[in-house]
Motif scaffolding. Structure first.
Motif, PDB file in Angstrom:
ATOM      1  N   PRO A  86       0.817  -1.225   0.000  1.00  0.00           N
ATOM      2  CA  PRO A  86       0.000   0.000   0.000  1.00  0.00           C
ATOM      3  C   PRO A  86       0.846   1.269   0.000  1.00  0.00           C
ATOM      4  O   PRO A  86       0.470   2.262  -0.639  1.00  0.00           O
ATOM      5  N   ASN A  87       1.979   1.224   0.686  1.00  0.00           N
ATOM      6  CA  ASN A  87       2.862   2.392   0.700  1.00  0.00           C
ATOM      7  C   ASN A  87       3.463   2.640  -0.686  1.00  0.00           C
ATOM      8  O   ASN A  87       3.630   3.791  -1.108  1.00  0.00           O
ATOM      9  N   ILE A  88       3.797   1.551  -1.396  1.00  0.00           N
ATOM     10  CA  ILE A  88       4.304   1.693  -2.769  1.00  0.00           C
ATOM     11  C   ILE A  88       3.249   2.336  -3.656  1.00  0.00           C
ATOM     12  O   ILE A  88       3.551   3.226  -4.469  1.00  0.00           O
ATOM     13  N   MET A  89       2.002   1.897  -3.520  1.00  0.00           N
ATOM     14  CA  MET A  89       0.922   2.483  -4.309  1.00  0.00           C
ATOM     15  C   MET A  89       0.752   3.963  -4.006  1.00  0.00           C
ATOM     16  O   MET A  89       0.591   4.780  -4.917  1.00  0.00           O
ATOM     17  N   LYS A  90       0.804   4.294  -2.729  1.00  0.00           N
ATOM     18  CA  LYS A  90       0.658   5.694  -2.330  1.00  0.00           C
ATOM     19  C   LYS A  90       1.777   6.553  -2.910  1.00  0.00           C
ATOM     20  O   LYS A  90       1.550   7.665  -3.394  1.00  0.00           O
ATOM     21  N   ILE A  91       2.998   6.001  -2.890  1.00  0.00           N
ATOM     22  CA  ILE A  91       4.162   6.777  -3.318  1.00  0.00           C
ATOM     23  C   ILE A  91       4.175   6.985  -4.825  1.00  0.00           C
ATOM     24  O   ILE A  91       4.340   8.113  -5.309  1.00  0.00           O
ATOM     25  N   PHE A  92       3.994   5.902  -5.604  1.00  0.00           N
ATOM     26  CA  PHE A  92       4.250   5.981  -7.035  1.00  0.00           C
ATOM     27  C   PHE A  92       2.994   6.128  -7.884  1.00  0.00           C
ATOM     28  O   PHE A  92       3.012   6.840  -8.881  1.00  0.00           O
ATOM     29  N   VAL A  93       1.917   5.477  -7.522  1.00  0.00           N
ATOM     30  CA  VAL A  93       0.693   5.590  -8.326  1.00  0.00           C
ATOM     31  C   VAL A  93      -0.002   6.919  -8.061  1.00  0.00           C
ATOM     32  O   VAL A  93      -0.516   7.554  -8.979  1.00  0.00           O
ATOM     33  N   PHE A  94       0.020   7.357  -6.795  1.00  0.00           N
ATOM     34  CA  PHE A  94      -0.626   8.624  -6.436  1.00  0.00           C
ATOM     35  C   PHE A  94       0.377   9.762  -6.279  1.00  0.00           C
ATOM     36  O   PHE A  94       0.072  10.787  -5.681  1.00  0.00           O
ATOM     37  N   ASP A  95       1.598   9.539  -6.801  1.00  0.00           N
ATOM     38  CA  ASP A  95       2.608  10.594  -6.933  1.00  0.00           C
ATOM     39  C   ASP A  95       2.860  11.327  -5.622  1.00  0.00           C
ATOM     40  O   ASP A  95       2.754  12.548  -5.516  1.00  0.00           O
ATOM     41  N   SER A  96       3.217  10.539  -4.589  1.00  0.00           N
ATOM     42  CA  SER A  96       3.521  11.116  -3.283  1.00  0.00           C
ATOM     43  C   SER A  96       4.859  10.560  -2.804  1.00  0.00           C
ATOM     44  O   SER A  96       4.927   9.811  -1.837  1.00  0.00           O
ATOM     45  N   GLN A  97       5.933  10.936  -3.526  1.00  0.00           N
ATOM     46  CA  GLN A  97       7.239  10.321  -3.318  1.00  0.00           C
ATOM     47  C   GLN A  97       8.014  10.894  -2.134  1.00  0.00           C
ATOM     48  O   GLN A  97       9.065  10.369  -1.785  1.00  0.00           O
ATOM     49  N   TYR A  98       7.508  11.959  -1.534  1.00  0.00           N
ATOM     50  CA  TYR A  98       8.150  12.498  -0.332  1.00  0.00           C
ATOM     51  C   TYR A  98       7.602  11.766   0.901  1.00  0.00           C
ATOM     52  O   TYR A  98       6.400  11.532   1.017  1.00  0.00           O
ATOM     53  N   ILE A  99       8.494  11.406   1.811  1.00  0.00           N
ATOM     54  CA  ILE A  99       8.106  10.749   3.051  1.00  0.00           C
ATOM     55  C   ILE A  99       8.911  11.355   4.190  1.00  0.00           C
ATOM     56  O   ILE A  99      10.116  11.590   4.058  1.00  0.00           O
TER      57      ILE A  99
END
Length: 325
Positions: A86-99
């Motif tokens: 789910p974190n991968i989906m959030k980062i790359f599919v929904f363009d949220s690469q900052y953490i």
């Protein structure tokens, strides 16, 4: 992106970034479809592991040491894939690469905590098969639910402490060069290599964890099966040997699906240079595929679980027929 001085906060000469940037696959067209493929594997893993967990909990006949260990493997599989995909989906599919820095450490902890428990649980299952075949008359005295409870309590506690210490050591590092992580999650190695102060203790702990969670478990499992094959050679009939070996098929498939991809990645990386993209694809598959395969292997190769599912389906069909009539 490389100029990150604005987003850095300094405390007692230790510089931590406010955020990390997860790079992921770079220069790969349609990479979003690969992440969606991982999400498809995730859905299968969650559904099947949930089924296995539910069956083992509700069916009294499966409250035995072997299935107690299987329960913990399914729990580790379920938790690892939920910590990662789910974190991968959030980062790359929904363009949220900052953490954020703390969220990155939390992500690192949970992914490594549950993935390493998979390795330990496979060792416990190998021990269960070794005692069952080599010492069958003493099996119930040596391996019982109480022993299994103590073993897994110790393993979860030890693993939690060690992984917490490894993650804690990241906080002593100073990140003053870049905040770009060349990986698809907050992986331990790519993160500590970004530091600009001494990382010798981090390198040592990375090697120690590789020895504890990969090399040692695999060697223990190999040695246990050498003992099993030696015991099987003493059985006079081929029918008896095959019957005993059949009880190990599920575990051998679990071991192969978990260890072989990781070992192959290490061997290839030792011989040739793995590009960041090749490393991301290979390791992400090594993380995502086993949790999907493990519960399917249980169901297809375990007569008791198949019988429980068959009875449930028959019961539901009978109920539907009675309602329709």
């Amino acid at each position: 992106m490389n100029s990150v001085s604005e987003s850095f906060s300094e405390n007692n000469s230790i510089v931590h970034p406010e955020y990390f940037f997860i790079v992921g696959l770079s220069g790969v067209p349609y990479s979003t479809y690969y992440y969606i493929f991982l999400f498809f594997l995730y859905i299968i893993a969650v559904i099947w592991n949930s089924v296995v967990l539910f069956i083992i909990v509700v069916d009294q006949n499966l409250h035995s040491p072997k299935y107690f260990a299987m329960f913990h493997l399914a729990l580790a599989d379920f938790s690892e894939t939920n910590a990662l995909i789910p974190n991968i989906m959030k980062i790359f599919v929904f363009d949220s690469q900052y953490i954020s820095f703390n969220a990155c450490l939390a992500n690192m902890f949970f992914v490594h905590f549950f993935s390493t428990m998979q390795s330990f649980t496979l060792v416990v299952l190998a021990y269960d098969r070794f005692i069952a075949i080599c010492l069958p008359l003493r099996y119930h005295a040596i391996v019982n639910n109480t022993v299994m409870s103590v073993v897994f309590l110790v393993l979860w506690a030890f693993n939690g402490c060690l992984v917490s210490f490894v993650v804690f050591l990241i906080k002593r590092l100073s990140f003053c060069k870049t905040n770009m992580i060349p990986s698809y999650y907050c992986d331990h190695g790519p993160v500590f290599r970004l530091a600009c102060n001494d990382v010798s203790i981090n390198v040592f702990m990375a090697k120690l964890c590789t020895a504890l969670y990969l090399v040692a478990p695999f060697l223990i499992i190999v040695l246990s099966y050498l003992g099993i094959f030696l015991a099987l050679s003493k059985i006079t009939t081929w029918e008896g040997r095959l019957k005993a070996l059949k009880t190990c098929v599920s575990h051998l498939l679990l071991v192969g699906s978990f260890f072989l991809p990781i070992i192959c990645i290490y061997m290839v990386a030792f011989v040739i240079y793995l590009t960041p993209n090749a490393r991301i694809i290979s390791t992400s598959l090594a993380y995502a595929v086993p949790p999907m395969l493990h519960p399917i292997i249980y169901v297809l190769n375990t007569a008791e679980i198949k019988e429980v599912i068959r009875k449930y389906i028959k019961k539901r069909s009978t109920q539907i027929e009675s309602v329709s009539n």
